[in-house]
Design a protein around this motif. Structure first.
Motif, PDB file in Angstrom:
ATOM      1  N   HIS A  24      45.312 -14.972  99.670  1.00 30.23           N
ATOM      2  CA  HIS A  24      45.384 -14.077  98.391  1.00 30.23           C
ATOM      3  C   HIS A  24      45.863 -12.746  98.522  1.00 30.23           C
ATOM      4  O   HIS A  24      45.962 -12.140  99.520  1.00 30.23           O
ATOM      5  N   VAL A  71      45.806  -8.952  95.880  1.00 32.48           N
ATOM      6  CA  VAL A  71      45.104  -8.020  94.703  1.00 32.48           C
ATOM      7  C   VAL A  71      46.248  -7.605  93.617  1.00 32.48           C
ATOM      8  O   VAL A  71      47.317  -7.000  94.250  1.00 32.48           O
ATOM      9  N   GLY A  75      46.863  -5.628  89.813  1.00 30.56           N
ATOM     10  CA  GLY A  75      46.226  -4.957  88.787  1.00 30.56           C
ATOM     11  C   GLY A  75      46.951  -3.755  88.230  1.00 30.56           C
ATOM     12  O   GLY A  75      48.134  -3.507  88.195  1.00 30.56           O
ATOM     13  N   GLU A  99      36.021 -14.049  92.322  1.00 27.75           N
ATOM     14  CA  GLU A  99      36.595 -13.270  91.612  1.00 27.75           C
ATOM     15  C   GLU A  99      36.014 -11.905  91.572  1.00 27.75           C
ATOM     16  O   GLU A  99      35.076 -11.343  92.037  1.00 27.75           O
ATOM     17  N   LEU A 100      37.120 -10.843  91.071  1.00 29.14           N
ATOM     18  CA  LEU A 100      36.926  -9.472  91.166  1.00 29.14           C
ATOM     19  C   LEU A 100      36.006  -9.178  89.861  1.00 29.14           C
ATOM     20  O   LEU A 100      36.739  -9.643  88.738  1.00 29.14           O
ATOM     21  N   THR A 101      35.006  -8.528  89.893  1.00 29.67           N
ATOM     22  CA  THR A 101      34.186  -8.513  88.699  1.00 29.67           C
ATOM     23  C   THR A 101      34.134  -6.873  88.495  1.00 29.67           C
ATOM     24  O   THR A 101      33.845  -6.543  87.088  1.00 29.67           O
ATOM     25  N   THR A 129      41.968  -1.941  86.837  1.00 29.60           N
ATOM     26  CA  THR A 129      41.703  -3.378  86.495  1.00 29.60           C
ATOM     27  C   THR A 129      42.273  -4.143  87.977  1.00 29.60           C
ATOM     28  O   THR A 129      43.115  -3.732  88.483  1.00 29.60           O
ATOM     29  N   VAL A 178      42.796  -8.471  89.638  1.00 28.27           N
ATOM     30  CA  VAL A 178      42.485  -9.852  89.750  1.00 28.27           C
ATOM     31  C   VAL A 178      42.951 -10.175  91.276  1.00 28.27           C
ATOM     32  O   VAL A 178      44.057  -9.728  91.855  1.00 28.27           O
ATOM     33  N   LEU A 231      44.619 -12.857  93.224  1.00 28.89           N
ATOM     34  CA  LEU A 231      45.594 -14.116  92.969  1.00 28.89           C
ATOM     35  C   LEU A 231      45.794 -14.756  94.176  1.00 28.89           C
ATOM     36  O   LEU A 231      45.943 -14.325  95.441  1.00 28.89           O
ATOM     37  N   SER A 245      49.326 -13.897  85.741  1.00 28.44           N
ATOM     38  CA  SER A 245      48.161 -14.318  85.915  1.00 28.44           C
ATOM     39  C   SER A 245      47.993 -15.158  84.938  1.00 28.44           C
ATOM     40  O   SER A 245      47.805 -14.682  83.602  1.00 28.44           O
TER      41      SER A 245
END
Length: 334
Positions: free
Chosen positions: A145, A147, A149, A214-216, A230, A232, A234, A312
């Motif tokens: 994965h 990140v 954002g 999931e990134l919260t 922000t 996410v 992926l 995304s």
């Protein structure tokens, strides 16, 4: 005549003995075991992660008393099997029991569709099997994965795009409109911390992660400046997510004011080049870009401008630095 009478009496007595003997030898039938599995996988999801434990729970009623419990988990399309049996212990020799066990799923088990057979045999020899589908899911691997954002200063004048590649041995690579920066990351069950230790380019990014990976929440600081962030997480795609796609949306310039009400990004049939314009027909895909994990891109033009974006879901988020800053989020056109 007397001999015939004696013979008839002897025959009747013999038959009576046989009939009596059959009645005495009659075996009472015992009901087969009854199984009610209430949990196969956590929350009865019928799923389990490779390398973890499968939760199994259910009620068993065996009038003939439990002699053996056997569990078989086998691939729907393959030869891999997991076998487990209980021949002694608290479940054996009883009539009623609550079965609750955690079955080890080997880390080398191939992910995919499986079939579960749960069999109970009683002391009389009766056997009952309950079957269920079961999915073995691949264990989460953060290195599969990255990140993606946006970063926005306190003034809110722009939303720049960034990526963080998460490599083996906890190595992290931060990618933005400038040079790539190398650091390290630390992953826990509920957080991801990324640090660039270079005192001249110090960066720290912190993300909260839920059980679904999931990134919260996100936090980012560069030197002494904190940005609204922000992020996410992926998955690294096997297939190019840009192939033949066109996105449309509103472009902004240096703040909340709209720069272009309609702005198009068009990618060619191989997902290697893109173009951008106010009309889809004018967005000729002539810019060859750096493909990042098949769902993000970075492009530098001869004039020193840089453009970054990522896909995304059905959205493309883009930031362009060309003297001024341009940014926006664009929806996929079907």
């Amino acid at each position: 005549m007397k001999k015939n009478t004696i013979y008839l009496l002897f025959l009747l007595l013999s038959l009576g003995g046989v009939i009596t003997s059959c009645k005495d030898d009659k075996v009472e039938l015992v009901e087969a075991p009854v199984i009610n599995l209430s949990e196969i996988g956590a929350s009865n999801s019928k799923k389990v992660v490779v390398g973890s434990e499968l939760h199994l729970e259910g009620d068993i009623i065996a009038v003939g008393l439990i002699a053996k419990i056997e569990i078989e988990i086998h691939q729907e399309a393959g030869n891999f099997k997991i076998l487990k049996s209980y021949n002694d212990g608290p479940y054996i020799g009883v009539r009623n029991t609550l079965f609750h066990e955690h079955i080890d799923i080997p880390s080398d088990a191939p992910a995919g569709a499986y079939h579960l057979d749960f069999t109970v045999t009683d002391n009389v020899g009766n056997k009952t099997t309950v079957e269920s589908e079961l999915t073995l899911e691949k264990a989460f691997d953060i290195t599969e994965h990255f990140v993606a954002g946006t970063l926005s200063p306190a003034s809110g004048s722009y939303n720049s795009v960034y990526f963080i590649r998460l490599l083996e041995d906890n190595k992290a690579v931060f990618m933005g409109s400038g040079n790539d920066l190398v650091g390290e990351y630390e992953l826990t069950s509920d957080s991801l911390l990324v640090t660039i230790s270079d005192p001249n380019n110090y960066r720290t990014a912190r993300f909260a992660i839920n059980e679904k990976h999931e990134l919260t929440s996100a936090y980012y600081r560069a030197l002494s400046m904190v940005y609204k962030t922000t992020g996410v997480l992926l998955a690294i795609n096997e297939q190019n997510q840009f192939v033949g796609k066109t996105f449309r949306g509103e472009e902004f310039k240096m703040g909340p004011a709209s720069n272009k009400a309609d702005w198009y990004y068009k990618f060619n049939a191989t997902g290697s080049h893109y173009g951008a314009a106010e009309r889809a027909a004018a967005a000729e895909p002539t810019n060859a870009f750096e493909n990042i994990n098949n769902s993000a891109f970075k492009f530098k033009n001869s004039a020193g401008g840089t453009e970054l974006g990522f896909v995304s879901g059905d959205s493309l988020t883009v930031f362009r630095s060309q003297g001024l800053f341009y940014f926006g989020t664009y929806k996929l056109l079907q």
